[in-house]
Design a protein around this motif. Sequence first.
Motif, PDB file in Angstrom:
ATOM      1  N   THR A  44       0.840  -1.191   0.000  1.00  0.00           N
ATOM      2  CA  THR A  44       0.000   0.000   0.000  1.00  0.00           C
ATOM      3  C   THR A  44       0.881   1.250   0.000  1.00  0.00           C
ATOM      4  OG1 THR A  44      -0.119   0.502   2.382  1.00  0.00           O
ATOM      5  CG2 THR A  44      -1.517  -1.288   1.576  1.00  0.00           C
ATOM      6  N   ALA A  45       0.241   2.402  -0.089  1.00  0.00           N
ATOM      7  CA  ALA A  45       0.962   3.678  -0.035  1.00  0.00           C
ATOM      8  C   ALA A  45       1.545   3.935   1.346  1.00  0.00           C
ATOM      9  CB  ALA A  45       0.023   4.822  -0.416  1.00  0.00           C
ATOM     10  N   PHE A  46       1.135   3.162   2.336  1.00  0.00           N
ATOM     11  CA  PHE A  46       1.637   3.348   3.696  1.00  0.00           C
ATOM     12  C   PHE A  46       2.978   2.654   3.924  1.00  0.00           C
ATOM     13  CE2 PHE A  46      -2.837   3.944   5.785  1.00  0.00           C
ATOM     14  CZ  PHE A  46      -2.968   5.154   5.098  1.00  0.00           C
ATOM     15  N   GLN A  47       3.371   1.759   3.005  1.00  0.00           N
ATOM     16  CA  GLN A  47       4.628   1.032   3.163  1.00  0.00           C
ATOM     17  C   GLN A  47       5.714   1.621   2.264  1.00  0.00           C
ATOM     18  OE1 GLN A  47       1.630  -0.935   3.275  1.00  0.00           O
ATOM     19  NE2 GLN A  47       2.095  -0.873   5.466  1.00  0.00           N
ATOM     20  N   PRO A  48       6.892   1.908   2.818  1.00  0.00           N
ATOM     21  CA  PRO A  48       7.995   2.406   1.982  1.00  0.00           C
ATOM     22  C   PRO A  48       8.563   1.295   1.122  1.00  0.00           C
ATOM     23  CG  PRO A  48       8.768   2.041   4.205  1.00  0.00           C
ATOM     24  CD  PRO A  48       7.277   1.802   4.238  1.00  0.00           C
ATOM     25  N   ALA A  49       9.268   1.675   0.080  1.00  0.00           N
ATOM     26  CA  ALA A  49       9.777   0.702  -0.891  1.00  0.00           C
ATOM     27  C   ALA A  49      10.746  -0.293  -0.264  1.00  0.00           C
ATOM     28  CB  ALA A  49      10.447   1.443  -2.052  1.00  0.00           C
ATOM     29  N   PHE A  50      11.541   0.152   0.727  1.00  0.00           N
ATOM     30  CA  PHE A  50      12.558  -0.749   1.273  1.00  0.00           C
ATOM     31  C   PHE A  50      11.941  -1.939   2.002  1.00  0.00           C
ATOM     32  CE2 PHE A  50      12.025   1.855   5.122  1.00  0.00           C
ATOM     33  CZ  PHE A  50      12.078   0.898   6.118  1.00  0.00           C
ATOM     34  N   GLU A  51      10.722  -1.780   2.530  1.00  0.00           N
ATOM     35  CA  GLU A  51      10.083  -2.895   3.223  1.00  0.00           C
ATOM     36  C   GLU A  51       9.781  -4.033   2.249  1.00  0.00           C
ATOM     37  OE1 GLU A  51      10.268  -3.066   6.335  1.00  0.00           O
ATOM     38  OE2 GLU A  51       8.782  -1.863   7.399  1.00  0.00           O
ATOM     39  N   LEU A  52       9.304  -3.693   1.065  1.00  0.00           N
ATOM     40  CA  LEU A  52       9.037  -4.715   0.056  1.00  0.00           C
ATOM     41  C   LEU A  52      10.339  -5.371  -0.397  1.00  0.00           C
ATOM     42  CD1 LEU A  52       7.252  -6.277  -1.864  1.00  0.00           C
ATOM     43  CD2 LEU A  52       7.240  -4.299  -3.407  1.00  0.00           C
ATOM     44  N   GLN A  53      11.397  -4.589  -0.553  1.00  0.00           N
ATOM     45  CA  GLN A  53      12.686  -5.144  -0.931  1.00  0.00           C
ATOM     46  C   GLN A  53      13.184  -6.140   0.114  1.00  0.00           C
ATOM     47  OE1 GLN A  53      15.060  -1.615  -1.421  1.00  0.00           O
ATOM     48  NE2 GLN A  53      13.920  -0.930  -3.223  1.00  0.00           N
ATOM     49  N   ASP A  54      13.052  -5.775   1.393  1.00  0.00           N
ATOM     50  CA  ASP A  54      13.471  -6.675   2.472  1.00  0.00           C
ATOM     51  C   ASP A  54      12.627  -7.940   2.480  1.00  0.00           C
ATOM     52  OD1 ASP A  54      15.408  -4.900   3.228  1.00  0.00           O
ATOM     53  OD2 ASP A  54      14.437  -4.254   5.089  1.00  0.00           O
ATOM     54  N   ALA A  55      11.320  -7.790   2.243  1.00  0.00           N
ATOM     55  CA  ALA A  55      10.432  -8.949   2.229  1.00  0.00           C
ATOM     56  C   ALA A  55      10.806  -9.908   1.098  1.00  0.00           C
ATOM     57  CB  ALA A  55       8.980  -8.484   2.078  1.00  0.00           C
ATOM     58  N   ARG A  56      11.065  -9.360  -0.074  1.00  0.00           N
ATOM     59  CA  ARG A  56      11.465 -10.212  -1.199  1.00  0.00           C
ATOM     60  C   ARG A  56      12.780 -10.932  -0.908  1.00  0.00           C
ATOM     61  NH1 ARG A  56      10.287  -5.715  -5.936  1.00  0.00           N
ATOM     62  NH2 ARG A  56       8.069  -6.178  -6.274  1.00  0.00           N
ATOM     63  N   ARG A  57      13.712 -10.198  -0.330  1.00  0.00           N
ATOM     64  CA  ARG A  57      15.024 -10.798  -0.017  1.00  0.00           C
ATOM     65  C   ARG A  57      14.879 -11.943   0.981  1.00  0.00           C
ATOM     66  NH1 ARG A  57      20.017  -7.787   3.205  1.00  0.00           N
ATOM     67  NH2 ARG A  57      21.202  -9.720   3.647  1.00  0.00           N
ATOM     68  N   LEU A  58      14.147 -11.712   2.064  1.00  0.00           N
ATOM     69  CA  LEU A  58      14.015 -12.729   3.100  1.00  0.00           C
ATOM     70  C   LEU A  58      13.259 -13.946   2.598  1.00  0.00           C
ATOM     71  CD1 LEU A  58      12.575 -14.058   5.758  1.00  0.00           C
ATOM     72  CD2 LEU A  58      14.878 -13.134   6.019  1.00  0.00           C
ATOM     73  N   ALA A  59      12.172 -13.723   1.864  1.00  0.00           N
ATOM     74  CA  ALA A  59      11.416 -14.855   1.317  1.00  0.00           C
ATOM     75  C   ALA A  59      12.291 -15.667   0.369  1.00  0.00           C
ATOM     76  CB  ALA A  59      10.168 -14.352   0.598  1.00  0.00           C
ATOM     77  N   GLY A  60      13.122 -14.968  -0.403  1.00  0.00           N
ATOM     78  CA  GLY A  60      14.031 -15.658  -1.303  1.00  0.00           C
ATOM     79  C   GLY A  60      15.069 -16.477  -0.561  1.00  0.00           C
TER      80      GLY A  60
END
Length: 251
Positions: A44-60
């Motif tokens: 959402t617009a409430f989440q900064p871009a780095f949070e999604l990057q961290d999520a992708r990295r950890l899930a990977g």
Amino acid sequence: MTLEQFFRENRKAAVAFSGGTDSAFLLWAAKKYGCEVRAYYVKTAFQPAFELQDARRLAGELDVPMTELPVEILEVPEAADNGQERCYYCKKALFTRLREAAKQDGFSFLLDGTNASDDAGDRPGMRALEELRVRSPLRECGMTKDEVRKSSKEAGLFTWEKPAYACLATRIPTGTRICMEDLKKVERAEEALAGLGFLDFRVRLYGEAARIQVTEQQMALLLLEREKVLEALKPLFSEVLLDLTARQASR
């Protein structure tokens, strides 16, 4: 009950995954103890871009499948209006969407990363989780934030020392309607400060100005980098203010 026992009893689950310390450890534990698990990141617009990057990295790194769910949170009137119950309406909208997606994928059991240190009485969003029957294994198993960090470090998760990060909506004063422009300004300002070496800080909207909050340990750095901070933030805000009350370090 331990997390191992929890996941031995619950063999298939969807995890609401933010990319933060708690949900990252929960995801690791689910995988570690043999649960069939899928991560869901609500974008959402409430989440900064780095949070999604961290999520992708950890899930990977954990080799756990992750679904990204875009939600137009500013189209939820009670969330955009930014009243006292904003968090409740936001969580209700996000987890309703998440539950729908998880159910379509065959997951009826939904988990989140609330831990035993989180004060349920001070978090309207927890009421939404209860209403939607979202389970919180860390809380149920009595794991505090400090224990989650310690166990995350032992597990080798890069998120173990990640500062707690409240969503961007918390930078807008309660009662001030939230708009995309203000969220973007705050995100750009915080990205700039992070690039200058600041950790565990906030840039809060104060009328047309920005109010910077840093920890006691980083006050000296802020004064040292004052000109760079002004150069980065002045194009975004009419004034740049320093809150002299030091921010308490996030646990």
